[in-house]
Design a protein around this motif. Structure first.
Motif, PDB file in Angstrom:
ATOM      1  N   GLY A 284       0.914  -1.314   0.019  1.00  0.00           N
ATOM      2  CA  GLY A 284       0.102  -0.063  -0.056  1.00  0.00           C
ATOM      3  C   GLY A 284       0.741   1.221  -0.068  1.00  0.00           C
ATOM      4  N   CYS A 285       2.330   1.132   0.105  1.00  0.00           N
ATOM      5  CA  CYS A 285       2.784   2.382   0.126  1.00  0.00           C
ATOM      6  C   CYS A 285       4.340   2.211  -0.240  1.00  0.00           C
ATOM      7  CB  CYS A 285       2.983   2.791   1.680  1.00  0.00           C
ATOM      8  SG  CYS A 285       3.743   4.275   2.014  1.00  0.00           S
ATOM      9  N   CYS A 286       4.953   3.525  -0.605  1.00  0.00           N
ATOM     10  CA  CYS A 286       6.203   3.678  -0.614  1.00  0.00           C
ATOM     11  C   CYS A 286       7.301   2.944  -1.320  1.00  0.00           C
ATOM     12  CB  CYS A 286       6.661   3.461   1.015  1.00  0.00           C
ATOM     13  SG  CYS A 286       5.591   4.179   2.114  1.00  0.00           S
ATOM     14  N   VAL A 287       6.884   3.049  -2.803  1.00  0.00           N
ATOM     15  CA  VAL A 287       7.808   2.763  -3.811  1.00  0.00           C
ATOM     16  C   VAL A 287       8.533   4.463  -3.948  1.00  0.00           C
ATOM     17  CG1 VAL A 287       8.475   2.605  -6.336  1.00  0.00           C
ATOM     18  CG2 VAL A 287       7.023   0.945  -5.093  1.00  0.00           C
ATOM     19  N   SER A 288       9.824   4.531  -4.071  1.00  0.00           N
ATOM     20  CA  SER A 288      10.367   5.702  -4.383  1.00  0.00           C
ATOM     21  C   SER A 288      11.025   5.364  -5.543  1.00  0.00           C
ATOM     22  CB  SER A 288      11.569   5.859  -3.257  1.00  0.00           C
ATOM     23  OG  SER A 288      11.164   6.394  -1.967  1.00  0.00           O
ATOM     24  N   ALA A 289      10.936   6.658  -6.601  1.00  0.00           N
ATOM     25  CA  ALA A 289      11.235   6.400  -8.112  1.00  0.00           C
ATOM     26  C   ALA A 289      11.556   8.115  -8.464  1.00  0.00           C
ATOM     27  CB  ALA A 289      10.295   5.939  -8.682  1.00  0.00           C
ATOM     28  N   THR A 290      12.138   8.133  -9.728  1.00  0.00           N
ATOM     29  CA  THR A 290      12.538   9.411 -10.208  1.00  0.00           C
ATOM     30  C   THR A 290      11.419  10.005 -10.825  1.00  0.00           C
ATOM     31  OG1 THR A 290      13.197   8.577 -12.423  1.00  0.00           O
ATOM     32  CG2 THR A 290      14.840   8.768 -10.785  1.00  0.00           C
ATOM     33  N   LEU A 291      11.129  11.223 -11.047  1.00  0.00           N
ATOM     34  CA  LEU A 291      10.111  11.835 -11.501  1.00  0.00           C
ATOM     35  C   LEU A 291       9.763  11.508 -12.954  1.00  0.00           C
ATOM     36  CD1 LEU A 291       8.225  14.241 -11.444  1.00  0.00           C
ATOM     37  CD2 LEU A 291       9.815  15.933 -12.558  1.00  0.00           C
ATOM     38  N   ARG A 292      10.708  11.303 -13.758  1.00  0.00           N
ATOM     39  CA  ARG A 292      10.464  10.664 -15.130  1.00  0.00           C
ATOM     40  C   ARG A 292       9.915   9.400 -15.306  1.00  0.00           C
ATOM     41  NH1 ARG A 292      13.642  12.623 -20.175  1.00  0.00           N
ATOM     42  NH2 ARG A 292      13.516  14.951 -19.870  1.00  0.00           N
ATOM     43  N   ASP A 293      10.358   8.369 -14.179  1.00  0.00           N
ATOM     44  CA  ASP A 293       9.858   7.284 -14.098  1.00  0.00           C
ATOM     45  C   ASP A 293       8.264   6.935 -13.640  1.00  0.00           C
ATOM     46  OD1 ASP A 293      12.089   5.908 -15.427  1.00  0.00           O
ATOM     47  OD2 ASP A 293      12.949   5.148 -13.483  1.00  0.00           O
ATOM     48  N   TRP A 294       8.091   8.137 -12.674  1.00  0.00           N
ATOM     49  CA  TRP A 294       6.752   8.094 -12.575  1.00  0.00           C
ATOM     50  C   TRP A 294       5.803   8.506 -13.623  1.00  0.00           C
ATOM     51  CZ3 TRP A 294       5.314   5.434  -8.832  1.00  0.00           C
ATOM     52  CH2 TRP A 294       5.896   5.212  -7.469  1.00  0.00           C
ATOM     53  N   GLY A 295       6.633   9.454 -14.526  1.00  0.00           N
ATOM     54  CA  GLY A 295       5.700   9.723 -15.814  1.00  0.00           C
ATOM     55  C   GLY A 295       5.532   8.445 -16.675  1.00  0.00           C
ATOM     56  N   ARG A 296       6.521   7.587 -16.560  1.00  0.00           N
ATOM     57  CA  ARG A 296       6.303   6.337 -17.281  1.00  0.00           C
ATOM     58  C   ARG A 296       5.304   5.696 -16.887  1.00  0.00           C
ATOM     59  NH1 ARG A 296      12.122   7.528 -17.829  1.00  0.00           N
ATOM     60  NH2 ARG A 296      12.886   7.579 -19.920  1.00  0.00           N
ATOM     61  N   VAL A 297       5.120   5.503 -15.534  1.00  0.00           N
ATOM     62  CA  VAL A 297       3.836   4.634 -15.071  1.00  0.00           C
ATOM     63  C   VAL A 297       2.852   5.160 -15.506  1.00  0.00           C
ATOM     64  CG1 VAL A 297       2.584   4.306 -12.834  1.00  0.00           C
ATOM     65  CG2 VAL A 297       5.051   4.106 -12.858  1.00  0.00           C
ATOM     66  N   GLY A 298       2.532   6.833 -15.512  1.00  0.00           N
ATOM     67  CA  GLY A 298       1.343   7.265 -16.037  1.00  0.00           C
ATOM     68  C   GLY A 298       1.224   7.014 -17.459  1.00  0.00           C
ATOM     69  N   GLN A 299       2.398   6.874 -18.222  1.00  0.00           N
ATOM     70  CA  GLN A 299       2.077   6.694 -19.507  1.00  0.00           C
ATOM     71  C   GLN A 299       1.764   5.193 -19.808  1.00  0.00           C
ATOM     72  OE1 GLN A 299       2.785   9.432 -21.572  1.00  0.00           O
ATOM     73  NE2 GLN A 299       2.193   8.116 -23.364  1.00  0.00           N
ATOM     74  N   MET A 300       2.128   4.227 -19.025  1.00  0.00           N
ATOM     75  CA  MET A 300       1.559   2.912 -18.895  1.00  0.00           C
ATOM     76  C   MET A 300       0.245   2.764 -18.904  1.00  0.00           C
ATOM     77  SD  MET A 300       2.251   0.246 -15.924  1.00  0.00           S
ATOM     78  CE  MET A 300       1.293   1.194 -14.914  1.00  0.00           C
ATOM     79  N   ALA A 301      -0.179   3.498 -17.898  1.00  0.00           N
ATOM     80  CA  ALA A 301      -1.668   3.354 -17.744  1.00  0.00           C
ATOM     81  C   ALA A 301      -2.525   4.242 -18.763  1.00  0.00           C
ATOM     82  CB  ALA A 301      -2.187   4.357 -16.303  1.00  0.00           C
ATOM     83  N   LEU A 302      -2.002   5.252 -19.333  1.00  0.00           N
ATOM     84  CA  LEU A 302      -2.631   5.970 -20.441  1.00  0.00           C
ATOM     85  C   LEU A 302      -2.697   5.029 -21.523  1.00  0.00           C
ATOM     86  CD1 LEU A 302      -3.682   8.690 -21.870  1.00  0.00           C
ATOM     87  CD2 LEU A 302      -1.219   9.142 -22.552  1.00  0.00           C
TER      88      LEU A 302
END
Length: 398
Positions: A284-302
């Motif tokens: 339920g919590c606490c993966v730490s990642a870079t800003l750009r990789d969080w962007g890739r997570v969003g792109q995956m969902a998109l």
């Protein structure tokens, strides 16, 4: 009362949940689940790691340093990083918003191209940042992957098919779909300001010898409502999803994340998943990642999981996960499978306390990531300021 706390009281129709949410008919008797994957070495959680009660100055300094302060599992970068090429710069200056709201990073992607990227609070492109409950959306995606792999049969399966230790308690008769939508009916207090709440005590309560800490804590909860009747935000429940996925797949969550998301989605940097005192990842919590990789997570969902490295989970999974299963009558929000939704169906989000957000707008082919260190865990005024900034972004891309 804050928007978040008011949302906790939102009702969902039991008849709808019984069908659309959990779906599927459970199969017959379940074969014994595989043994739980071996955890990392147990350790003592440092007494000063109560992040909920840190002063604001420490959060601004240390949310990028969490893997240095407490054990985390490392997720190595993808061998095939996904490029994020530069796009046309947005005519938008986020400086005032970032300073007022204590923002560490803003990334705007459109069509997979970077249209805005800014850093604050000393964060750099190579630094990771703690996500808090944005991790829930990753854990839900691992459920989708486990369904494709056959490790899980259906969201209609009983939780006790995979975690038989929960039999006889609040999770008797609860299905995977209920915990994905946080409608199990188990009593849970997610008050971030109360040190005696469940969310505050969860990580500090030692389990009986030989038992999984998450399962032991959740087993003792009482039932407040029948399964499927009411929605109640419950981080412990997503931790339970993590235990279930690890048990079903026979892999630690970090290893499964590496295989099913981090590699195919083309993450360019290492990430880190916080471990509990038993050395297991907290779903339920606490993966730490870079800003750009969080962007890739969003792109995956998109892209409904259709990333360059192959299909993650299934397109149908992302459609279900990001669709509004729970309606909040007081506003235009709702909840899916560990994703926050908008009533009009046009946008969805992964959210975390202290202002973390991945905002996905399929109509505009838009992903916005905001990493923050709000002075408070939640706040109606700060959420409104963030929504106003997102309005500015949407106006600027049109």
């Amino acid at each position: 009362m804050s928007l978040f706390r008011r949302c906790l009281l939102a009702l969902a129709a039991a008849a709808v949940l019984a069908g659309a949410l959990v779906g599927g008919t459970p199969a017959g008797a379940q074969t014994p689940p595989p043994a739980a994957p071996a955890p990392a070495a147990p350790f003592a959680i440092p007494p000063d790691m109560e992040v909920l009660f840190w002063p604001a100055e420490r959060r601004e300094r240390d949310l990028r340093r969490m893997p240095e302060l407490i054990p985390h599992a490392r997720i190595d970068p993808s061998p095939n990083p996904r490029p994020l090429p530069e796009g046309e710069p947005l005519d938008l200056d986020p400086t005032a918003y970032m300073e007022a709201e204590r923002i560490a990073g803003v990334l705007v992607l459109q069509d997979g191209r970077v249209r805005l990227e800014r850093y604050g609070l000393g964060l750099t492109p190579g630094d990771v940042w703690a996500s808090f409950s944005m991790t829930k959306s990753l854990t839900a995606t691992l459920v989708g992957a486990a369904l494709v792999d056959g490790a899980l049969r259906s969201t209609g399966d009983l939780v006790t098919d995979y975690l038989p230790e929960l039999a006889g308690g609040a999770y008797e008769g609860v299905r995977i779909g209920h915990i994905l939508t946080m409608t199990s009916g188990a009593a849970w207090d997610e008050d971030y300001t109360d040190p005696t709440s469940d969310v505050a005590r969860f990580y500090l309560t030692p389990p009986p010898a030989g038992e999984d800490a998450t399962v032991a804590y959740m087993r003792r909860l009482e039932r407040a409502f029948p399964p499927g009747e009411r929605w109640n935000y419950n981080t412990g429940e997503t931790n339970l999803i993590g235990v279930l996925v690890a048990r079903a797949t026979g892999q630690p969550l970090a290893a499964y994340l590496k295989e099913k998301i981090w590699d195919p989605a083309g993450m360019e940097s290492a990430a880190f998943w916080r471990l509990d005192a038993q050395g297991r990842e907290s779903g339920g919590c606490c993966v730490s990642a870079t800003l750009r990789d969080w962007g890739r997570v969003g792109q995956m969902a998109l892209e409904r999981g259709a990333v360059p490295g192959g299909q993650i989970a299934s397109p149908r999974w992302f459609e279900r996960a990001t669709a509004q299963s729970i309606d909040f009558p007081e506003n235009d929000r709702g909840y899916g499978f560990q994703w926050w939704t908008r009533a009009d169906g046009t946008r969805f989000e992964a959210n975390g306390i202290f202002g973390q957000q991945i905002h996905v707008d399929p109509e505009r082919r838009l992903v916005v990531v905001i990493l923050s260190s709000w002075p408070t865990a939640t706040g109606r005024a700060r959420s409104a300021a963030r929504d106003a900034f997102l309005d500015q972004v949407r106006a600027a891309v049109e």
